[in-house]
Design an enzyme around this catalytic site. Structure first.
Site, PDB file in Angstrom:
ATOM      1  N   HIS A  71       3.795  -0.671   3.769  1.00  0.00           N
ATOM      2  CA  HIS A  71       3.083   0.570   3.451  1.00  0.00           C
ATOM      3  C   HIS A  71       4.133   1.660   3.214  1.00  0.00           C
ATOM      4  O   HIS A  71       4.851   2.041   4.142  1.00  0.00           O
ATOM      5  CB  HIS A  71       2.162   0.959   4.606  1.00  0.00           C
ATOM      6  N   PHE A  89      11.546  15.517   9.162  1.00  0.00           N
ATOM      7  CA  PHE A  89      10.376  14.683   9.416  1.00  0.00           C
ATOM      8  C   PHE A  89      10.563  13.852  10.681  1.00  0.00           C
ATOM      9  O   PHE A  89       9.649  13.724  11.499  1.00  0.00           O
ATOM     10  CB  PHE A  89      10.121  13.743   8.235  1.00  0.00           C
ATOM     11  N   ASP A  92      -2.844  16.337  15.143  1.00  0.00           N
ATOM     12  CA  ASP A  92      -2.300  17.420  15.959  1.00  0.00           C
ATOM     13  C   ASP A  92      -3.304  18.556  16.038  1.00  0.00           C
ATOM     14  O   ASP A  92      -3.995  18.855  15.058  1.00  0.00           O
ATOM     15  CB  ASP A  92      -0.988  17.937  15.353  1.00  0.00           C
ATOM     16  N   SER A 111       0.856  -1.181   0.000  1.00  0.00           N
ATOM     17  CA  SER A 111       0.000   0.000   0.000  1.00  0.00           C
ATOM     18  C   SER A 111       0.890   1.227   0.000  1.00  0.00           C
ATOM     19  O   SER A 111       2.061   1.165   0.379  1.00  0.00           O
ATOM     20  CB  SER A 111      -0.953   0.005   1.202  1.00  0.00           C
ATOM     21  N   GLU A 144       1.112   5.721   0.564  1.00  0.00           N
ATOM     22  CA  GLU A 144       0.512   6.941   1.094  1.00  0.00           C
ATOM     23  C   GLU A 144       0.835   8.110   0.178  1.00  0.00           C
ATOM     24  O   GLU A 144       1.976   8.289  -0.237  1.00  0.00           O
ATOM     25  CB  GLU A 144       1.033   7.247   2.499  1.00  0.00           C
TER      26      GLU A 144
END
Length: 276
Positions: free
Chosen positions: A254, A204, A97, A4, A6
């Site tokens: 993923h 990140f 957040d 998968s 994103e």
């Protein structure tokens, strides 16, 4: 073993075309689904839905991220209604957040509250993905509390989990085994971040609490602006970790694509996955 990917919702015409080109390169890998991130405070709420609908119309299952912090039950119910109207059957349910300047947590302090609400409102309509943290959520008081949070999400009705990215496979295996001992039999899919840009990766990782092992960081630093060397080294590191994960029988991989195809495609090719 399922793949998968994103994506994030593009914010410009050029971004839309870039994502379409990325999808064209990655779809031959036959992902089980793709997920589309969600901006806090609704900043990309419509963009998420538009992107998911376009992907779904191409014949690939698309799962919108749904963030609940600061939201009301009415607003979440309205979004769920939009998803159902458009035939969406999978959601990535997250706490998220608190939007900048907002002080009210809203009616859903935790992702488990959101999962429970989705189940109560929609029954089994949605396959619900949740987040898991091999190196522990940066706001968790302890590893035990973090595991307790994951257990609560599954008890509330989650079907499976996707992890934050990591570069230490042992952290994933520890999470998987600890969860199993707590009675979680549902899939916990490792999240994979290809390495293409050290400055971006460092930024990140600092935000989300993922660790870049010192030996990897030092090697990446040594390459300076040599992007080709960074990408080649990153491909070696990430592919080797994925090979170990696959050897241990993980339920899937993923990939956090950052709306680019080359790095994810290269790792999958190295692993012999899909049709690439």
């Amino acid at each position: 073993m399922e793949l998968s990917f994103e994506f994030f919702p593009p914010k410009s015409a050029d971004g839309i075309e870039k994502l379409r080109a990325t999808r064209a390169r990655l779809m031959p890998l036959k992902p089980r689904f793709v997920s589309v991130t969600f901006g806090a405070g609704g900043s990309t709420q419509q963009g998420t839905l538009d992107t998911v609908i376009e992907i779904a119309r191409s014949g690939v299952e698309a799962a919108p991220h749904l963030s609940c912090i600061g939201a009301s039950a009415a607003s979440i119910a309205a979004i769920l209604g939009q998803f159902r109207e458009n035939g969406i059957r999978r959601i990535v349910a997250l706490r998220g957040d608190l939007p900048s300047g907002m002080v009210e947590i809203g009616e859903f302090p935790y992702a488990s509250d959101l999962v429970r609400f989705i189940r109560r409102e929609t029954g089994d309509w949605f396959h619900i993905e949740v987040a898991a943290y091999p190196e522990y959520h940066p706001q968790a008081r302890s590893p035990r509390d973090d595991l307790d949070n994951l257990v609560r999400k599954f008890e509330a009705g989650a079907d499976s989990a996707i992890t934050q990215y990591f570069f230490n496979a042992d952290a994933y295996f520890r999470l998987r085994d600890d969860a199993s001992r707590r009675g979680i039999a549902a899939p916990i899919v490792p999240g994979i971040m290809p390495i293409t840009n050290y400055a971006q990766l460092s930024r990140f990782s600092a935000m989300c609490g993922a660790e870049v092992p010192r030996w990897i960081g030092r090697r990446l630093e040594s390459f300076g602006d040599d992007r080709e060397s960074i990408r080649a080294f990153g491909l070696d590191v990430v592919s080797a970790m994925c090979e170990r994960l696959l050897a241990e029988g993980v339920p899937g991989l993923h990939f956090y694509t950052l709306n680019g195809a080359a790095a994810t495609e290269a790792v999958c090719r190295r692993l012999g996955l899909g049709a690439a």
